[in-house]
Design a protein around this motif. Structure first.
Motif, PDB file in Angstrom:
ATOM      1  N   SER A  62       0.842  -1.169  -0.111  1.00 37.05           N
ATOM      2  CA  SER A  62      -0.136  -0.033   0.192  1.00 37.05           C
ATOM      3  C   SER A  62       0.967   1.100  -0.053  1.00 37.05           C
ATOM      4  CB  SER A  62      -0.652  -0.029   1.130  1.00 37.05           C
ATOM      5  OG  SER A  62      -1.360   1.417   1.360  1.00 37.05           O
ATOM      6  N   ASP A  70      -5.898   1.518   1.897  1.00 34.55           N
ATOM      7  CA  ASP A  70      -5.631   1.664   0.410  1.00 34.55           C
ATOM      8  C   ASP A  70      -4.666   0.696  -0.237  1.00 34.55           C
ATOM      9  OD1 ASP A  70      -3.914   3.049   2.063  1.00 34.55           O
ATOM     10  OD2 ASP A  70      -3.102   4.031   0.228  1.00 34.55           O
ATOM     11  N   THR A  72      -2.940  -2.164  -2.700  1.00 31.38           N
ATOM     12  CA  THR A  72      -2.491  -2.165  -3.991  1.00 31.38           C
ATOM     13  C   THR A  72      -2.263  -3.672  -4.377  1.00 31.38           C
ATOM     14  OG1 THR A  72      -1.260  -0.300  -3.678  1.00 31.38           O
ATOM     15  CG2 THR A  72      -0.497  -1.678  -5.380  1.00 31.38           C
ATOM     16  N   ASP A  73      -2.194  -4.565  -3.305  1.00 38.77           N
ATOM     17  CA  ASP A  73      -2.154  -6.007  -3.729  1.00 38.77           C
ATOM     18  C   ASP A  73      -2.376  -6.753  -2.557  1.00 38.77           C
ATOM     19  OD1 ASP A  73      -1.434  -8.464  -4.513  1.00 38.77           O
ATOM     20  OD2 ASP A  73       0.598  -8.067  -5.376  1.00 38.77           O
ATOM     21  N   TYR A  74      -3.400  -7.557  -2.538  1.00 43.44           N
ATOM     22  CA  TYR A  74      -3.679  -8.376  -1.254  1.00 43.44           C
ATOM     23  C   TYR A  74      -2.711  -9.467  -1.041  1.00 43.44           C
ATOM     24  CZ  TYR A  74      -8.222  -5.942   0.120  1.00 43.44           C
ATOM     25  OH  TYR A  74      -9.383  -5.195   0.193  1.00 43.44           O
ATOM     26  N   VAL A 110     -10.002   0.150  -3.458  1.00 45.44           N
ATOM     27  CA  VAL A 110      -8.560  -0.375  -3.470  1.00 45.44           C
ATOM     28  C   VAL A 110      -7.765   1.139  -3.674  1.00 45.44           C
ATOM     29  CG1 VAL A 110      -9.013  -2.301  -4.874  1.00 45.44           C
ATOM     30  CG2 VAL A 110      -8.620  -0.277  -6.174  1.00 45.44           C
ATOM     31  N   SER A 111      -6.567   0.824  -3.552  1.00 49.44           N
ATOM     32  CA  SER A 111      -5.617   2.070  -3.883  1.00 49.44           C
ATOM     33  C   SER A 111      -5.456   2.613  -5.332  1.00 49.44           C
ATOM     34  CB  SER A 111      -4.202   1.776  -3.519  1.00 49.44           C
ATOM     35  OG  SER A 111      -3.147   2.680  -3.834  1.00 49.44           O
ATOM     36  N   HIS A 114      -3.422   0.681  -7.422  1.00 49.41           N
ATOM     37  CA  HIS A 114      -3.876  -0.875  -7.972  1.00 49.41           C
ATOM     38  C   HIS A 114      -3.629  -0.876  -9.314  1.00 49.41           C
ATOM     39  CE1 HIS A 114      -6.235  -4.427  -8.433  1.00 49.41           C
ATOM     40  NE2 HIS A 114      -6.277  -4.664  -7.036  1.00 49.41           N
ATOM     41  N   TRP A 116      -5.581  -2.502 -11.257  1.00 50.63           N
ATOM     42  CA  TRP A 116      -6.966  -2.147 -12.112  1.00 50.63           C
ATOM     43  C   TRP A 116      -7.144  -0.889 -12.157  1.00 50.63           C
ATOM     44  CZ3 TRP A 116     -10.918  -5.854  -9.292  1.00 50.63           C
ATOM     45  CH2 TRP A 116     -10.975  -7.097  -9.614  1.00 50.63           C
TER      46      TRP A 116
END
Length: 552
Positions: A62, A70, A72-74, A110-111, A114, A116
């Motif tokens: 994040s 926020d 970026t990648d879980y 999401v951030s 991210h 996406w």
């Protein structure tokens, strides 16, 4: 784990769950920021405190525009905290000492970093990449006005305008929180599929549950109407939409697909749900949806016997028809710490009332916070403790403004002091900062610690049998051993005005005096624990006592 709940695998019904804000718990590598190795080094402390599970606020990759909310990648741990391998090791090590792990999931947004959203910004209006978010043309001449006037959770606007590839003004995107947290469109199958995969990813790694951030905000009315003056049930355009329940039924199917008779046992879903309508709140707790949800009404009430009793009664009555356990929490990483809050004339919590410079009586706050700890630990259901509350840490309100990073502060123009005051790194030992939070001779902590916290370190309190830490340890030990505590029934007892008295099981009584003067204790055979001394067998004002009474 409590043996009563363990017998049927429903560990969460009795659990004491400790919230860890990773940046501020313990720093092992000396960069001034807490990390997973720091948590692993303190597992013995958590075991000795007596907790059943730890809940981590987001530890994912994040840019930290909102303290990690926020994402970026879980599937990647933020380098400030460690690595995925370290997270897996921490989950295993915690379970080895009897502590389960709960992780945070943030499904509303999401951030803006991210992949996406970066792809959406690079794509044209109407593209598939933008369909995962709420991109819309503006209103008014040239589309220069926001699509709606919805208020933000963080003050300021809820829409930000983009630029087209040629530099001209483009579409707007929705963010109920900060500009760096674009809202996802949950009508898109990719959004739903991705979050279901994230649940499986962490459940497969031994996580026992997920806490769902802003759980009532995911679904929006696709017509994007303005908010009615008095929206009826299910009529709010961005909160508590009926379509949410189908999402959580799908999540429950995933949680229930994991074996309940193998470590870490049944996987659970915990909702962060701020709703004033109790009937709407408990719909999320039906047997095929979430297992439990935070009870914010209780922490929002002032230090008043009638108000607290009303909250307790309403909470238990609402949970009973759906068979869900209540939860009790005095604070978290978003709210003013109890020691400070209870020392104020307005001792309840609301974001609107959170202002710097509010007069506080520290001694009064400590006395009431100690009594509140025993009250909440004696109520039916599960108990949440925010890191540092067991040390009686106050809100740190003297932070220099240039150190404040919270979007609630930044977007309000400083009117809201933000939430850093309850996020200051914990003091572990020593007589000067960093108080054992970081190794000696390393970088300054990411937020400064007050010098007066030398008296509140874990080491100092372990040497003081009258400390807040000693009170919490004793309370959690009794709570674990006492058959009537944890999940189960309670019975109110007759008491004087301003006094709360109730029985748990046949031989345990809790009495809390919120009246202005001392009161006589009810009949008892022993005092198990009290939040303050009991002179002449009386219960002083702002004091709680746990009593052993004769079995009926």
């Amino acid at each position: 784990m409590d043996e009563r709940a363990a017998r049927d695998g429903q560990w969460w019904r009795d659990a004491v769950i400790y919230e860890i804000y990773p940046r501020s718990f313990a720093d092992a590598d000396g960069d001034g920021v807490g990390d997973l190795a720091g948590v692993r080094s303190r597992l013995g402390y958590l075991r000795d405190l007596g907790v059943d599970a730890i809940w981590f606020t987001p530890w994912y990759l994040s840019p930290m525009a909102d303290g990690g909310y926020d994402v970026t990648d879980y599937r990647t741990i933020d380098p400030a905290f460690g690595t995925l391998a370290e997270a897996e090791e921490l989950i295993r090590d915690a379970l080895a000492v009897g502590i389960r792990t709960i992780v945070d999931v943030v499904p509303n947004h999401v951030s803006d970093q991210h992949p996406w959203f970066q792809a959406a910004l690079a794509a044209a209006p109407g593209s598939p990449e933008r369909a995962r978010f709420w991109f819309r043309p503006g209103c008014g001449p040239g589309g220069g006005e926001m699509p709606t006037r919805w208020p933000s959770m963080f003050a300021g606007d809820t829409w930000t305008r983009t630029k087209n590839a040629d530099g001209t003004p483009g579409e707007w995107y929705l963010h109920l929180f900060s500009t760096g947290q674009p809202d996802l469109d949950w009508s898109h199958p990719d959004v739903r599929r991705e979050h279901e995969d994230v649940l499986r990813f962490w459940f497969d790694r031994g996580v026992a549950g997920v806490r769902i951030d802003s759980a009532a905000l995911l679904v929006k009315d696709p017509a994007l109407p303005e908010i009615p003056a008095d929206p009826g049930p299910g009529e709010h355009p961005n909160t508590d939409r009926d379509e949410l329940h189908d999402i959580y039924r799908g999540w429950r199917e995933i949680a229930d697909s994991y074996p309940a008779d193998e470590d870490p046992g049944r996987r659970i879903l915990v909702g962060e749900i701020w709703l004033p309508d109790v009937e709407r709140f408990v719909r999320y707790l039906r047997p095929d949806e979430l297992h439990t949800a935070f009870n914010f009404d209780f922490l929002a009430r002032p230090w008043d016997a009638a108000q607290l009793r009303e909250s307790i009664d309403a909470t238990l009555a609402a949970h009973a028809p759906v068979g869900a356990p209540a939860t009790w929490v005095l604070s978290n990483h978003d709210v003013t710490r109890p020691v400070t809050r209870y020392g104020r004339a307005e001792s309840g919590f609301s974001f609107a009332a959170k202002r710097a410079g509010t007069p506080t009586d520290p001694e009064l706050g400590v006395r009431r916070a100690r009594a509140a700890a025993l009250l909440s630990a004696a109520l039916p259901g599960s108990l949440y403790i925010y890191q540092g509350d067991e040390l009686g840490l106050p809100e740190f309100e003297q932070l220099d403004d240039e150190l404040r990073q919270d979007p609630m502060y930044l977007r309000s123009g400083g009117r809201d002091p933000g939430r850093e005051g309850c996020r200051v790194p914990l003091p572990w030992a020593g007589d000067r900062p960093p108080f054992g939070f970081s190794p000696p001779g390393t970088q300054a902590t990411w937020l400064p610690q007050p010098a007066e916290w030398a008296a509140l370190t874990v080491a100092a309190q372990e040497a003081d049998p009258g400390s807040m830490l000693a009170l919490y340890r004793a309370a959690l030990r009794i709570r674990r051993d006492e058959p009537g505590l944890g999940d189960g029934p309670m019975e109110w007892l007759s008491s004087a005005d301003g006094v709360l008295a109730f029985r748990r099981g046949p031989s345990f009584t809790c009495v809390v005096n919120l009246s202005p003067g001392p009161v006589t204790l009810p009949g008892h055979t022993a005092v198990l624990l009290s939040s303050a001394p009991l002179p002449n067998g009386e219960l002083p004002t702002d004091t709680a006592a746990w009593l052993r009474n004769e079995r009926e």
